[in-house]
Motif scaffolding. Sequence first.
Motif, PDB file in Angstrom:
ATOM      1  N   ASN A  45       1.746  69.043  33.658  1.00  0.00           N
ATOM      2  CA  ASN A  45       2.784  67.950  33.260  1.00  0.00           C
ATOM      3  C   ASN A  45       1.710  66.728  33.147  1.00  0.00           C
ATOM      4  OD1 ASN A  45       4.136  69.874  34.796  1.00  0.00           O
ATOM      5  ND2 ASN A  45       5.822  68.435  34.340  1.00  0.00           N
ATOM      6  N   GLU A  61       6.498  75.925  30.696  1.00  0.00           N
ATOM      7  CA  GLU A  61       6.976  77.297  31.344  1.00  0.00           C
ATOM      8  C   GLU A  61       7.744  78.106  30.419  1.00  0.00           C
ATOM      9  OE1 GLU A  61       9.643  76.267  34.362  1.00  0.00           O
ATOM     10  OE2 GLU A  61       8.677  74.255  35.113  1.00  0.00           O
ATOM     11  N   ASP A  66       2.474  76.979  38.188  1.00  0.00           N
ATOM     12  CA  ASP A  66       3.088  75.662  37.767  1.00  0.00           C
ATOM     13  C   ASP A  66       2.234  74.498  38.328  1.00  0.00           C
ATOM     14  OD1 ASP A  66       4.865  73.406  37.990  1.00  0.00           O
ATOM     15  OD2 ASP A  66       6.663  74.348  38.160  1.00  0.00           O
ATOM     16  N   CYS A 120      14.506  69.708  31.164  1.00  0.00           N
ATOM     17  CA  CYS A 120      14.542  68.662  32.124  1.00  0.00           C
ATOM     18  C   CYS A 120      14.138  67.397  31.613  1.00  0.00           C
ATOM     19  CB  CYS A 120      13.708  69.136  33.458  1.00  0.00           C
ATOM     20  SG  CYS A 120      13.381  68.031  34.985  1.00  0.00           S
ATOM     21  N   THR A 121      12.798  67.096  31.624  1.00  0.00           N
ATOM     22  CA  THR A 121      12.266  65.873  30.890  1.00  0.00           C
ATOM     23  C   THR A 121      12.612  66.079  29.596  1.00  0.00           C
ATOM     24  OG1 THR A 121      10.477  65.516  32.351  1.00  0.00           O
ATOM     25  CG2 THR A 121      10.225  64.838  30.248  1.00  0.00           C
ATOM     26  N   SER A 130       7.150  65.383  43.682  1.00  0.00           N
ATOM     27  CA  SER A 130       7.075  66.118  42.504  1.00  0.00           C
ATOM     28  C   SER A 130       7.055  65.469  41.165  1.00  0.00           C
ATOM     29  CB  SER A 130       8.421  67.099  42.559  1.00  0.00           C
ATOM     30  OG  SER A 130       7.768  68.441  41.867  1.00  0.00           O
ATOM     31  N   THR A 183      13.464  74.475  36.948  1.00  0.00           N
ATOM     32  CA  THR A 183      13.175  74.599  35.761  1.00  0.00           C
ATOM     33  C   THR A 183      12.644  76.072  35.837  1.00  0.00           C
ATOM     34  OG1 THR A 183      11.137  73.541  36.087  1.00  0.00           O
ATOM     35  CG2 THR A 183      12.765  72.419  34.822  1.00  0.00           C
ATOM     36  N   ALA A 201       2.508  71.219  37.904  1.00  0.00           N
ATOM     37  CA  ALA A 201       3.186  69.947  38.143  1.00  0.00           C
ATOM     38  C   ALA A 201       2.486  69.276  39.424  1.00  0.00           C
ATOM     39  CB  ALA A 201       4.672  70.156  38.428  1.00  0.00           C
ATOM     40  N   HIS A 212       2.505  64.082  31.895  1.00  0.00           N
ATOM     41  CA  HIS A 212       3.165  62.737  32.232  1.00  0.00           C
ATOM     42  C   HIS A 212       3.294  62.658  33.897  1.00  0.00           C
ATOM     43  CE1 HIS A 212       5.810  66.252  31.431  1.00  0.00           C
ATOM     44  NE2 HIS A 212       6.777  65.743  32.330  1.00  0.00           N
ATOM     45  N   LYS A 213       2.560  63.733  34.643  1.00  0.00           N
ATOM     46  CA  LYS A 213       2.609  63.492  36.033  1.00  0.00           C
ATOM     47  C   LYS A 213       1.050  63.085  36.623  1.00  0.00           C
ATOM     48  CE  LYS A 213       6.835  66.079  36.508  1.00  0.00           C
ATOM     49  NZ  LYS A 213       7.281  67.146  37.244  1.00  0.00           N
ATOM     50  N   GLY A 273       7.242  69.816  30.900  1.00  0.00           N
ATOM     51  CA  GLY A 273       6.573  70.930  31.903  1.00  0.00           C
ATOM     52  C   GLY A 273       7.547  72.248  31.513  1.00  0.00           C
ATOM     53  N   ALA A 274       8.896  71.720  31.487  1.00  0.00           N
ATOM     54  CA  ALA A 274       9.789  72.913  31.320  1.00  0.00           C
ATOM     55  C   ALA A 274       9.489  73.860  30.081  1.00  0.00           C
ATOM     56  CB  ALA A 274      11.246  72.632  31.423  1.00  0.00           C
TER      57      ALA A 274
HETATM   58  C1  LIG Z   1       6.977  71.604  40.381  1.00  0.00           C
HETATM   59  C2  LIG Z   1       7.936  71.148  38.838  1.00  0.00           C
HETATM   60  N1  LIG Z   1       8.037  71.984  37.698  1.00  0.00           N
HETATM   61  C3  LIG Z   1       8.179  71.697  36.654  1.00  0.00           C
HETATM   62  C4  LIG Z   1       8.756  70.399  36.330  1.00  0.00           C
HETATM   63  C5  LIG Z   1       9.331  70.182  34.965  1.00  0.00           C
HETATM   64  O1  LIG Z   1       8.844  69.614  34.167  1.00  0.00           O
HETATM   65  P1  LIG Z   1       9.457  68.586  33.045  1.00  0.00           P
HETATM   66  O2  LIG Z   1      10.355  67.799  33.615  1.00  0.00           O
HETATM   67  O3  LIG Z   1       8.472  67.849  32.303  1.00  0.00           O
HETATM   68  O4  LIG Z   1       9.998  69.549  32.399  1.00  0.00           O
HETATM   69  C6  LIG Z   1       8.808  69.688  37.242  1.00  0.00           C
HETATM   70  C7  LIG Z   1       9.403  68.261  37.048  1.00  0.00           C
HETATM   71  O5  LIG Z   1      10.284  67.762  36.768  1.00  0.00           O
HETATM   72  C8  LIG Z   1       8.353  69.851  38.780  1.00  0.00           C
HETATM   73  O6  LIG Z   1       8.446  68.950  39.526  1.00  0.00           O
END
Ligand SMILES: Cc1ncc(COP(=O)(O)O)c(C=O)c1O
Lengths: 484, 449
Positions: free
Chosen positions: A266, A140, A242, B331-332, A75, A171, A244, A268-269, A136-137
């Motif tokens: 994301n 969202e 999402d 999170c990040t 993930s 998240t 991600a 960064h992913k 990512g969060a």
């Molecule tokens: C499926 C998924 N959604 C959302 C996130 C949240 O992203 P971020 O850590 O960039 O806030 C992640 C990763 O941490 C994720 O794997």
Amino acid sequence: MKNKDLIFEKSRPGKIGYSLPGLDVPSKNDILPEKVQRKNPAPLPEVAEGEVLRHYINLSQLNHSVDNGFYPLGSCTMKYNPKINEDVSRLPGLAGLHPYQSEEMTQGALKMMHDLEKYLCEIAGMDRLTLQPAAGAHGELTGLMLMRAYHRHRGQEQRKKIIIPDSGHGTNPASVTMVDYETVEIPSSETGCVDLEALKEVLDDQVAGLMITNPNTLGFYESNITEICRLVREAGGLLYYDGANANAIMGYSRPGDMGFDIIHYNLHKTFGTPHGGGGPGSGPVGVKDKLIPFLPCPLIEEEDGQYFFDYDRPQSIGRVRSFFGNFGVLIKAYTYIRMMGAQGLKQVSEDAVLNANYIMENLADTYYLKYHRNCMHEFVLSGKKQKDEHGVTTTDIVKNLLDHGIHPPTVYFPLIVEEAMMIEPTETESKETLDRFIEVMEEIAKMAEEDPEKLKGAPYTTPVRRLDEAGAARNPILKWEPEQ
Amino acid sequence: MNHQFLPNNEASRKEMLESIGLSSIEELFGCCIPEQVRFKGELDLPEPLSEMEARRLLTQIANVNRPASSMVSFLGGGVADHYIPAAIDHIVSRSEFYTAYTPYQAEVSQGTLQNIFEFQTLICMLTGMDVANASMYDGASALAEGVLMASATTRLDKIVISQTVNPQYRETVQTYAQATGLEVVEIPHKEGLTDVEAMGEEVDDQTAAIVFQNPNFFGQVEDPFPISELKEKGKKTLLISVVDPISLGVLVPPGDYDCDIALGEGQPLGNPVSFGGPHLGFFAATQKLVRKMPGRLIGQTKDVDGQRGFVMTLQTREQHIRRHRATSNICTNQALNALAAAAYLNLMGKEGLQEVAQHCLQKANYLKEKIAALPGYTVPFEGPSFKEFVVKANRPFTSIQEKMVDRGFLPGIHLQPYYEGMEDWFLVCVTESRTRDELDRFAAGLEGV
Ligand SMILES: Cc1ncc(COP(=O)(O)O)c(C=O)c1O
């Protein structure tokens, strides 16, 4: 043995690690009234520059990272971070831009962001996109605020339920709470996908929307995605994707074409920007036409080759942070997309998916695989067999990987697989690396059989060994304090 | 296809496919993605570039810009060009730091974990607060989270905020507040300072938090004590203070005036201006509030051999454990920027931070006096400034700006878009990076345009 003392323990009075020119204006000591002045200086460390450097280099060597070993953390898409991106993001013409400079002086930056928006829209099949969210969060949260604004605008404020499959990332429900919505979790079916019957049961006129990760966190592409979208839409809900896991689908399928209204990426992913030990990331949010009016302020527009910020957007939810986004991260994602092109991104997804399937098939006999069918970019293996037969846990298994210089997968997530190990190799790992990983995982399985006690003691060779987490939570020590 | 970022060649791909019993990639995707949602075309993206071409392109983009770093800049507003010691980029360029992720596996993440633990300690030292987290996205979102935290802790919905708080922060708070139904009451400023009396009239038993900024957006140093005393007018009211970390080299820290949550923008600590991001928010609170805090917290513990080590802790506040009951969704965060900030504080140390703050204070006030004495310009607000101050011109700011830019100066932030009645007012920021010669030439330039 490295010196692992805290920087505070290395401090000695009178040492300095900086230099400043002499003060070249007259110094006055009556500028600040006594009561607003600091009485005791902040007790920051006193260390010389070389000592600070050595401190951090020693610290860096305690880390596992993509650049020193395999990092199949599910993930999180821990792919290689191209070095050119680091170089270009530091160009003075980019890193030296102040966010309050005029549009006239920042045309290059604005055009870059405008183009990046276009590329990201194209990849997802969306109409417009905001680059503002920092992760990512944050994306969202922004997406849910857009949903809220949309429903409010249509006089449907009673819609407060967000449906999330039980395989969803933490998240997702946490973001739902932050906009004062309510999470309705639905179970997955035996195939690891959304259970359509369970979905139908919760659909009503209270539903604001569905938040879904596709491929989901089990690594499966939702086989009924069209039907899911149709059902939610019929109930008047919006569809949130999402993104991600977008690394699996580039050039192969687009959320916008499936009927999704909102997506976050994301960067960064999927787009090769480094994770920074936990950020900075970037979580752009793309939307379909009907949601554009609500996007955060400002958007970047172009007219006759001139780029400008548009703040005149009365229905906008407002801003979700200062300025325009994590600009330095955007540069890296932009450069990455320019170096990959359409064919390259498609190849990325192909290799990411092939790598995951290759590991999965090769470990399917050694470990328990709850869902055995072709996966996308990741899959979820389980340590259940080893637990049942030899009394070792997934934690024990993955701690052994550390002794082989491999970072463990994401563990105990998703919650619907017992003793889960979520493995995402990414496309930037070679077959040779995967073979080595498979070999090590087999060795560990053998060790579970032959010497479970040894296995439970791992890791043995890491800078520290297993840490007392329960103790840390019971008696939290959250900062260094000088000895009395 | 062979690509420099893709280590598998055609032979490996073929071998892998065969070993899993498939004949083509198409077969693999064909059995995963339903036909009706397959994208059949080719993505409309520019042709791929080689590394050399990419470098050239990005250099061209950079060259189209005219960065503040190539000029004499007086731009601030929360983001300022404090000098960044050379060592910092060498530290954050270590790929063991920047290519790692959230330290989920503590045994192989002690570098990241120890750094965050030290960062938390440094922020506590700076602010005088009890606990600090691993970082937030930026100052604005840190404030929004601070406001949500105050509301969740007190179970009250009213936020009273001074209009001297950074306008972008207030906008961000409004965005978050609208989504959660918080009531945000803004208190107009009085002569560039928080109107303590008017604020006091709004604080009642429904007030979750009082928010002010010090130095405020106008660069004015507030007296935090009477503002803090307003808490008594509420029942459970918390005080949130937004602070410039550099100013804490000379100004009274939040921990000295009964502040509950201290936060702000950490960019001034060793991070480039970078068009507004990535930067970092820092977030500190009293011990009492620790379990309500958003974001990661790192704690000290021991390993099985009794060695000191660090782990993520109090995780039951966080989304990956608590899901919809988490204190925040974050999170990040901004770990690498926090690394730069920690390195900055360690390099500057006890002496250096005071000295940088003194330089800002002295140089800003030197320039302020000079400009105040110029014909055609006034300094409308009385009282001490830290590193920023407001100037009012008797002619259009846009024309002043244009002419000053021609001479290589960025004169400051136009205040009109943010505050009513400030048509030709602008905010000037002076960091330690400015020399007396630059200040003198700037003042002379202003007089001439
Ligand atoms: C499926 C998924 N959604 C959302 C996130 C949240 O992203 P971020 O850590 O960039 O806030 C992640 C990763 O941490 C994720 O794997």
